[in-house]
Design a protein around this motif. Structure first.
Motif, PDB file in Angstrom:
ATOM      1  N   LEU A 244      23.348 -34.390  12.974  1.00 38.02           N
ATOM      2  CA  LEU A 244      23.563 -35.422  11.951  1.00 38.02           C
ATOM      3  C   LEU A 244      22.667 -35.230  10.733  1.00 38.02           C
ATOM      4  CD1 LEU A 244      23.892 -38.526  14.295  1.00 38.02           C
ATOM      5  CD2 LEU A 244      25.708 -37.069  13.364  1.00 38.02           C
ATOM      6  N   ALA A 245      21.999 -34.088  10.642  1.00 30.29           N
ATOM      7  CA  ALA A 245      21.104 -33.826   9.514  1.00 30.29           C
ATOM      8  C   ALA A 245      21.894 -33.813   8.207  1.00 30.29           C
ATOM      9  CB  ALA A 245      20.395 -32.489   9.718  1.00 30.29           C
ATOM     10  N   ILE A 246      21.281 -34.358   7.179  1.00 23.42           N
ATOM     11  CA  ILE A 246      21.881 -34.341   5.845  1.00 23.42           C
ATOM     12  C   ILE A 246      20.752 -34.146   4.836  1.00 23.42           C
ATOM     13  CG2 ILE A 246      21.845 -36.870   5.664  1.00 23.42           C
ATOM     14  CD1 ILE A 246      24.450 -36.612   3.967  1.00 23.42           C
ATOM     15  N   ASN A 247      20.978 -33.271   3.882  1.00 23.05           N
ATOM     16  CA  ASN A 247      19.980 -32.972   2.861  1.00 23.05           C
ATOM     17  C   ASN A 247      20.339 -33.757   1.608  1.00 23.05           C
ATOM     18  OD1 ASN A 247      18.472 -31.871   0.771  1.00 23.05           O
ATOM     19  ND2 ASN A 247      18.417 -29.858   1.726  1.00 23.05           N
ATOM     20  N   LEU A 248      19.511 -34.720   1.271  1.00 20.39           N
ATOM     21  CA  LEU A 248      19.790 -35.579   0.120  1.00 20.39           C
ATOM     22  C   LEU A 248      18.905 -35.256  -1.086  1.00 20.39           C
ATOM     23  CD1 LEU A 248      20.209 -38.954   2.028  1.00 20.39           C
ATOM     24  CD2 LEU A 248      22.007 -37.474   1.119  1.00 20.39           C
ATOM     25  N   TRP A 249      18.212 -34.126  -1.071  1.00 22.68           N
ATOM     26  CA  TRP A 249      17.285 -33.850  -2.160  1.00 22.68           C
ATOM     27  C   TRP A 249      17.498 -32.523  -2.887  1.00 22.68           C
ATOM     28  CZ3 TRP A 249      14.614 -29.390  -1.529  1.00 22.68           C
ATOM     29  CH2 TRP A 249      14.470 -28.910  -0.232  1.00 22.68           C
ATOM     30  N   ASP A 250      18.288 -31.601  -2.368  1.00 23.36           N
ATOM     31  CA  ASP A 250      18.412 -30.293  -3.027  1.00 23.36           C
ATOM     32  C   ASP A 250      19.456 -30.319  -4.155  1.00 23.36           C
ATOM     33  OD1 ASP A 250      20.860 -30.171  -1.709  1.00 23.36           O
ATOM     34  OD2 ASP A 250      20.420 -28.348  -0.608  1.00 23.36           O
ATOM     35  N   SER A 251      19.714 -29.146  -4.731  1.00 24.96           N
ATOM     36  CA  SER A 251      20.644 -29.064  -5.864  1.00 24.96           C
ATOM     37  C   SER A 251      22.065 -29.455  -5.462  1.00 24.96           C
ATOM     38  CB  SER A 251      20.637 -27.654  -6.455  1.00 24.96           C
ATOM     39  OG  SER A 251      21.029 -26.703  -5.478  1.00 24.96           O
ATOM     40  N   ASN A 252      22.472 -29.158  -4.225  1.00 21.64           N
ATOM     41  CA  ASN A 252      23.801 -29.579  -3.772  1.00 21.64           C
ATOM     42  C   ASN A 252      23.901 -31.099  -3.753  1.00 21.64           C
ATOM     43  OD1 ASN A 252      24.961 -27.009  -3.276  1.00 21.64           O
ATOM     44  ND2 ASN A 252      23.796 -26.860  -1.379  1.00 21.64           N
ATOM     45  N   ALA A 253      22.861 -31.753  -3.239  1.00 23.66           N
ATOM     46  CA  ALA A 253      22.859 -33.218  -3.198  1.00 23.66           C
ATOM     47  C   ALA A 253      22.861 -33.790  -4.613  1.00 23.66           C
ATOM     48  CB  ALA A 253      21.655 -33.719  -2.409  1.00 23.66           C
TER      49      ALA A 253
ATOM     50  N   HIS B 193      36.785 -23.975   7.509  1.00 20.45           N
ATOM     51  CA  HIS B 193      37.040 -24.655   8.780  1.00 20.45           C
ATOM     52  C   HIS B 193      37.896 -23.763   9.673  1.00 20.45           C
ATOM     53  CE1 HIS B 193      39.536 -27.286  11.394  1.00 20.45           C
ATOM     54  NE2 HIS B 193      38.329 -27.750  11.685  1.00 20.45           N
ATOM     55  N   VAL B 194      37.592 -23.747  10.948  1.00 20.71           N
ATOM     56  CA  VAL B 194      38.333 -22.918  11.901  1.00 20.71           C
ATOM     57  C   VAL B 194      39.252 -23.821  12.719  1.00 20.71           C
ATOM     58  CG1 VAL B 194      38.133 -21.349  13.869  1.00 20.71           C
ATOM     59  CG2 VAL B 194      36.495 -21.206  11.985  1.00 20.71           C
ATOM     60  N   ALA B 195      40.542 -23.497  12.715  1.00 18.20           N
ATOM     61  CA  ALA B 195      41.526 -24.267  13.472  1.00 18.20           C
ATOM     62  C   ALA B 195      41.111 -24.340  14.939  1.00 18.20           C
ATOM     63  CB  ALA B 195      42.896 -23.615  13.347  1.00 18.20           C
ATOM     64  N   GLY B 196      41.332 -25.509  15.515  1.00 19.04           N
ATOM     65  CA  GLY B 196      40.964 -25.717  16.913  1.00 19.04           C
ATOM     66  C   GLY B 196      39.636 -26.437  17.070  1.00 19.04           C
ATOM     67  N   THR B 197      38.933 -26.640  15.954  1.00 19.74           N
ATOM     68  CA  THR B 197      37.692 -27.417  15.994  1.00 19.74           C
ATOM     69  C   THR B 197      37.924 -28.720  15.234  1.00 19.74           C
ATOM     70  OG1 THR B 197      36.762 -26.444  13.970  1.00 19.74           O
ATOM     71  CG2 THR B 197      36.266 -25.314  16.055  1.00 19.74           C
ATOM     72  N   ALA B 198      37.057 -29.689  15.463  1.00 18.21           N
ATOM     73  CA  ALA B 198      37.174 -30.981  14.791  1.00 18.21           C
ATOM     74  C   ALA B 198      37.037 -30.791  13.285  1.00 18.21           C
ATOM     75  CB  ALA B 198      36.095 -31.933  15.299  1.00 18.21           C
ATOM     76  N   PHE B 199      37.659 -31.660  12.522  1.00 17.12           N
ATOM     77  CA  PHE B 199      37.568 -31.547  11.070  1.00 17.12           C
ATOM     78  C   PHE B 199      36.478 -32.482  10.557  1.00 17.12           C
ATOM     79  CE2 PHE B 199      38.749 -31.298   6.657  1.00 17.12           C
ATOM     80  CZ  PHE B 199      39.135 -29.980   6.544  1.00 17.12           C
ATOM     81  N   SER B 200      35.234 -32.208  10.985  1.00 13.52           N
ATOM     82  CA  SER B 200      34.080 -32.995  10.559  1.00 13.52           C
ATOM     83  C   SER B 200      32.859 -32.090  10.485  1.00 13.52           C
ATOM     84  CB  SER B 200      33.800 -34.130  11.551  1.00 13.52           C
ATOM     85  OG  SER B 200      32.529 -34.702  11.292  1.00 13.52           O
ATOM     86  N   PRO B 201      32.166 -32.095   9.362  1.00 16.16           N
ATOM     87  CA  PRO B 201      30.969 -31.261   9.255  1.00 16.16           C
ATOM     88  C   PRO B 201      29.843 -31.726  10.174  1.00 16.16           C
ATOM     89  CG  PRO B 201      31.208 -32.616   7.302  1.00 16.16           C
ATOM     90  CD  PRO B 201      32.449 -32.806   8.123  1.00 16.16           C
ATOM     91  N   TYR B 202      29.962 -32.939  10.702  1.00 13.18           N
ATOM     92  CA  TYR B 202      28.954 -33.450  11.637  1.00 13.18           C
ATOM     93  C   TYR B 202      29.265 -33.073  13.082  1.00 13.18           C
ATOM     94  CZ  TYR B 202      27.086 -36.179   7.784  1.00 13.18           C
ATOM     95  OH  TYR B 202      26.525 -36.562   6.583  1.00 13.18           O
ATOM     96  N   ASP B 203      30.468 -32.570  13.342  1.00 10.28           N
ATOM     97  CA  ASP B 203      30.780 -32.098  14.689  1.00 10.28           C
ATOM     98  C   ASP B 203      30.035 -30.775  14.890  1.00 10.28           C
ATOM     99  OD1 ASP B 203      32.704 -32.195  17.179  1.00 10.28           O
ATOM    100  OD2 ASP B 203      32.722 -30.133  16.391  1.00 10.28           O
ATOM    101  N   PRO B 204      29.185 -30.691  15.907  1.00  6.19           N
ATOM    102  CA  PRO B 204      28.349 -29.493  16.061  1.00  6.19           C
ATOM    103  C   PRO B 204      29.127 -28.188  16.158  1.00  6.19           C
ATOM    104  CG  PRO B 204      27.642 -31.226  17.571  1.00  6.19           C
ATOM    105  CD  PRO B 204      28.898 -31.695  16.922  1.00  6.19           C
ATOM    106  N   VAL B 205      30.165 -28.165  16.961  1.00  5.80           N
ATOM    107  CA  VAL B 205      30.938 -26.932  17.159  1.00  5.80           C
ATOM    108  C   VAL B 205      31.702 -26.576  15.888  1.00  5.80           C
ATOM    109  CG1 VAL B 205      32.800 -25.854  18.485  1.00  5.80           C
ATOM    110  CG2 VAL B 205      31.079 -27.256  19.652  1.00  5.80           C
ATOM    111  N   ALA B 206      32.304 -27.565  15.240  1.00  2.00           N
ATOM    112  CA  ALA B 206      33.038 -27.309  13.995  1.00  2.00           C
ATOM    113  C   ALA B 206      32.084 -26.821  12.906  1.00  2.00           C
ATOM    114  CB  ALA B 206      33.755 -28.579  13.539  1.00  2.00           C
ATOM    115  N   ASN B 207      30.903 -27.418  12.823  1.00  2.39           N
ATOM    116  CA  ASN B 207      29.929 -27.026  11.812  1.00  2.39           C
ATOM    117  C   ASN B 207      29.454 -25.597  12.022  1.00  2.39           C
ATOM    118  OD1 ASN B 207      26.929 -26.837  10.841  1.00  2.39           O
ATOM    119  ND2 ASN B 207      27.811 -28.556   9.682  1.00  2.39           N
ATOM    120  N   ILE B 208      29.083 -25.268  13.254  1.00  6.42           N
ATOM    121  CA  ILE B 208      28.618 -23.907  13.552  1.00  6.42           C
ATOM    122  C   ILE B 208      29.716 -22.893  13.257  1.00  6.42           C
ATOM    123  CG2 ILE B 208      27.958 -22.319  15.405  1.00  6.42           C
ATOM    124  CD1 ILE B 208      26.523 -24.710  16.737  1.00  6.42           C
TER     125      ILE B 208
END
Length: 163
Positions: free
Chosen positions: A97-106, A127-142
């Motif tokens: 659930l990490a989120i960076n709220l201070w860098d240039s992207n933020a 995104h890879v088909a077959g994984t959840a469509f959420s950047p917070y989902d660990p497997v989908a994110n990796i």
């Protein structure tokens, strides 16, 4: 009492005391084990200390990496356990659930999210088909981050800093 008047401690006495203390410690450590076994047997159930995902992997960093590697192998995405682990620890310390709220992207309105700190446009594009469509989902994110790293650097194994 003078030192010469104190009773002399022999090696046998010291050995006996050491064994008694060790035995007492072992008995204290064993008590919870016997209690847990008895309670488990009485109820007829067993308790699992590690939750698993729907696909049967442990629901922890090790399981998320191994599940991602299995998906990556099916999709032809290169990467190793060590390469993923090294980058996850650097990017998020293993917090999905990490989120960076201070860098240039933020500052630009697209904060980095999840285990491998992927921004939404990158996550959506890789995104890879077959994984959840959420950047917070660990497997989908990796898996998405490894897909991106493969396209940009050849493999997540070639990434040694922010990417």
């Amino acid at each position: 009492m003078r030192a010469s008047a104190q009773p002399r401690r022999t090696r046998t006495n010291r050995l006996f005391r050491a064994l008694a203390v060790a035995g007492t410690g072992a008995a204290v450590l064993a008590l919870p084990l016997f209690g847990a076994t008895g309670a488990s047997a009485a109820t007829g159930t067993t308790a699992s200390t590690t939750a698993t995902t729907v696909s049967g992997y442990p629901n922890n960093l090790d399981g998320w990496i191994r599940e991602s590697l299995a998906i990556m192998a099916q999709k032809g995405i290169p990467g190793s356990y060590n390469g993923i682990y090294r980058n996850v620890i650097r990017e998020s310390s293993g917090n999905p659930l990490a989120i960076n709220l201070w860098d240039s992207n933020a500052a630009a309105g697209t904060p980095s999210k999840g285990l491998l700190q992927v921004i939404d446009p990158t996550f959506n594009a890789y995104h890879v088909a077959g994984t959840a469509f959420s950047p917070y989902d660990p497997v989908a994110n990796i898996t998405a981050a490894c897909n991106y790293a493969a396209a940009r650097y050849g493999s997540i194994d070639n990434v040694y800093s922010a990417y």
